[in-house]
Scaffold this active site. Structure first.
Site, PDB file in Angstrom:
ATOM      1  N   PHE A  57      37.392  27.996  53.378  1.00 53.62           N
ATOM      2  CA  PHE A  57      38.482  27.151  51.699  1.00 53.62           C
ATOM      3  C   PHE A  57      39.658  27.393  53.037  1.00 53.62           C
ATOM      4  O   PHE A  57      40.612  27.346  51.675  1.00 53.62           O
ATOM      5  CB  PHE A  57      38.809  28.054  50.872  1.00 53.62           C
ATOM      6  CG  PHE A  57      38.475  29.819  50.955  1.00 53.62           C
ATOM      7  CD1 PHE A  57      40.118  30.754  51.752  1.00 53.62           C
ATOM      8  CD2 PHE A  57      38.211  30.547  51.110  1.00 53.62           C
ATOM      9  CE1 PHE A  57      40.344  31.614  51.813  1.00 53.62           C
ATOM     10  CE2 PHE A  57      37.602  31.681  51.658  1.00 53.62           C
ATOM     11  CZ  PHE A  57      39.202  32.402  52.035  1.00 53.62           C
ATOM     12  N   ARG A 111      47.152  38.688  37.481  1.00 55.56           N
ATOM     13  CA  ARG A 111      46.050  37.582  37.844  1.00 55.56           C
ATOM     14  C   ARG A 111      45.149  37.180  36.601  1.00 55.56           C
ATOM     15  O   ARG A 111      44.568  36.086  35.895  1.00 55.56           O
ATOM     16  CB  ARG A 111      45.015  37.917  38.952  1.00 55.56           C
ATOM     17  CG  ARG A 111      46.346  37.236  40.087  1.00 55.56           C
ATOM     18  CD  ARG A 111      45.731  38.273  41.197  1.00 55.56           C
ATOM     19  NE  ARG A 111      46.045  37.902  42.909  1.00 55.56           N
ATOM     20  CZ  ARG A 111      45.308  37.626  43.987  1.00 55.56           C
ATOM     21  NH1 ARG A 111      44.822  38.775  44.100  1.00 55.56           N
ATOM     22  NH2 ARG A 111      45.635  37.187  44.943  1.00 55.56           N
ATOM     23  N   ASN A 122      45.775  31.694  41.831  1.00 56.12           N
ATOM     24  CA  ASN A 122      45.739  32.937  41.332  1.00 56.12           C
ATOM     25  C   ASN A 122      47.538  33.520  41.481  1.00 56.12           C
ATOM     26  O   ASN A 122      47.148  34.738  41.009  1.00 56.12           O
ATOM     27  CB  ASN A 122      44.616  34.091  42.293  1.00 56.12           C
ATOM     28  CG  ASN A 122      44.882  33.647  43.566  1.00 56.12           C
ATOM     29  OD1 ASN A 122      46.239  34.044  43.661  1.00 56.12           O
ATOM     30  ND2 ASN A 122      44.676  33.908  44.077  1.00 56.12           N
ATOM     31  N   HIS A 144      50.145  36.191  46.250  1.00 51.86           N
ATOM     32  CA  HIS A 144      49.714  37.039  47.213  1.00 51.86           C
ATOM     33  C   HIS A 144      50.373  38.057  47.559  1.00 51.86           C
ATOM     34  O   HIS A 144      51.383  37.984  46.954  1.00 51.86           O
ATOM     35  CB  HIS A 144      49.943  36.032  48.204  1.00 51.86           C
ATOM     36  CG  HIS A 144      49.941  36.758  49.792  1.00 51.86           C
ATOM     37  ND1 HIS A 144      48.155  36.262  50.202  1.00 51.86           N
ATOM     38  CD2 HIS A 144      50.705  37.280  50.479  1.00 51.86           C
ATOM     39  CE1 HIS A 144      48.719  37.098  50.913  1.00 51.86           C
ATOM     40  NE2 HIS A 144      49.835  37.855  51.652  1.00 51.86           N
TER      41      HIS A 144
HETATM   42  P1  CMP Z   1      45.749  35.490  48.364  1.00 46.60           P
HETATM   43  O1  CMP Z   1      46.138  37.110  48.004  1.00 46.60           O
HETATM   44  O2  CMP Z   1      46.662  34.711  48.396  1.00 46.60           O
HETATM   45  O3  CMP Z   1      44.472  35.445  50.162  1.00 46.60           O
HETATM   46  C1  CMP Z   1      43.499  34.398  49.993  1.00 46.60           C
HETATM   47  C2  CMP Z   1      43.796  33.146  49.238  1.00 46.60           C
HETATM   48  O4  CMP Z   1      42.138  32.470  49.621  1.00 46.60           O
HETATM   49  C3  CMP Z   1      43.514  33.726  48.048  1.00 46.60           C
HETATM   50  O5  CMP Z   1      44.747  34.565  47.504  1.00 46.60           O
HETATM   51  C4  CMP Z   1      43.172  32.799  47.172  1.00 46.60           C
HETATM   52  O6  CMP Z   1      43.401  32.012  46.334  1.00 46.60           O
HETATM   53  C5  CMP Z   1      42.254  32.206  47.881  1.00 46.60           C
HETATM   54  N1  CMP Z   1      41.126  31.904  47.674  1.00 46.60           N
HETATM   55  C6  CMP Z   1      39.936  30.814  47.465  1.00 46.60           C
HETATM   56  N2  CMP Z   1      38.769  30.456  47.735  1.00 46.60           N
HETATM   57  C7  CMP Z   1      38.459  31.588  47.790  1.00 46.60           C
HETATM   58  C8  CMP Z   1      37.435  32.343  48.217  1.00 46.60           C
HETATM   59  N3  CMP Z   1      36.491  31.716  47.846  1.00 46.60           N
HETATM   60  N4  CMP Z   1      37.743  33.560  48.427  1.00 46.60           N
HETATM   61  C9  CMP Z   1      38.597  34.949  48.922  1.00 46.60           C
HETATM   62  N5  CMP Z   1      39.807  33.563  49.201  1.00 46.60           N
HETATM   63  C10 CMP Z   1      40.022  32.590  48.391  1.00 46.60           C
END
Ligand code: CMP
Length: 136
Positions: free
Chosen positions: A60, A105, A115, A118
């Protein structure tokens, strides 16, 4: 009293767009996380790719970098006792549909990408991420 632990929080494009920054900040303040510094910016895709490079092997990654650079974000340094862990508890699970009631969230997240927030996942990464945005 703060023990001085710091973490980085990002209010992502979906939440900035819906004017949720003040509501999210008030959740931090209510939970004894001080907002030490904050700024609003719009990352380029290359900057987002640099920020998220720990995820570069993930399927992703490209989508993630496109998303973080899709609109303005607000980044902030939070300080307080166990700031890293506390922020992660306040955020809730990565996927809003798995997040507990009352978490940011659960309240505001739209999807696993959108979401809303971060947060650094460790004290070491918090230092790296704070330095990335604030040079300190
Ligand atoms: P964040 O905490 O910003 O760190 C990485 C981000 O990847 C996470 O929040 C999600 O918004 C994004 N993301 C997208 N797809 C996935 C997935 N399948 N698993 C985990 N994170 C994902």
């Amino acid at each position: 009293m703060s023990n001085g632990e710091r973490t980085l929080s990002i209010i992502k494009p979906d939440a900035v767009e819906r004017n949720l920054s003040e509501k999210i900040k008030s959740i931090f303040l209510k939970n004894n996380l001080l907002v030490l510094d904050t700024k609003k910016l719009h990352l380029s895709k290359d900057e987002a790719a640099e920020f998220y490079k720990v995820h570069q092997s993930k399927p992703f990654y490209d989508q993630l970098c496109n998303y973080l650079s899709s609109g303005p974000i607000e980044v902030m340094i939070l300080e307080g006792e166990n700031a890293v862990l506390k922020n992660r508890e306040l955020m809730g699970a990565t996927d809003p549909k798995n997040a507990k009631d009352g978490t940011i969230r659960k309240l505001y997240g739209v999807s696993i990408d959108k979401n809303s927030v971060h947060g650094s996942d460790s004290v070491d990464n918090a230092k790296i991420e704070i330095n990335f945005f604030f040079n300190k």
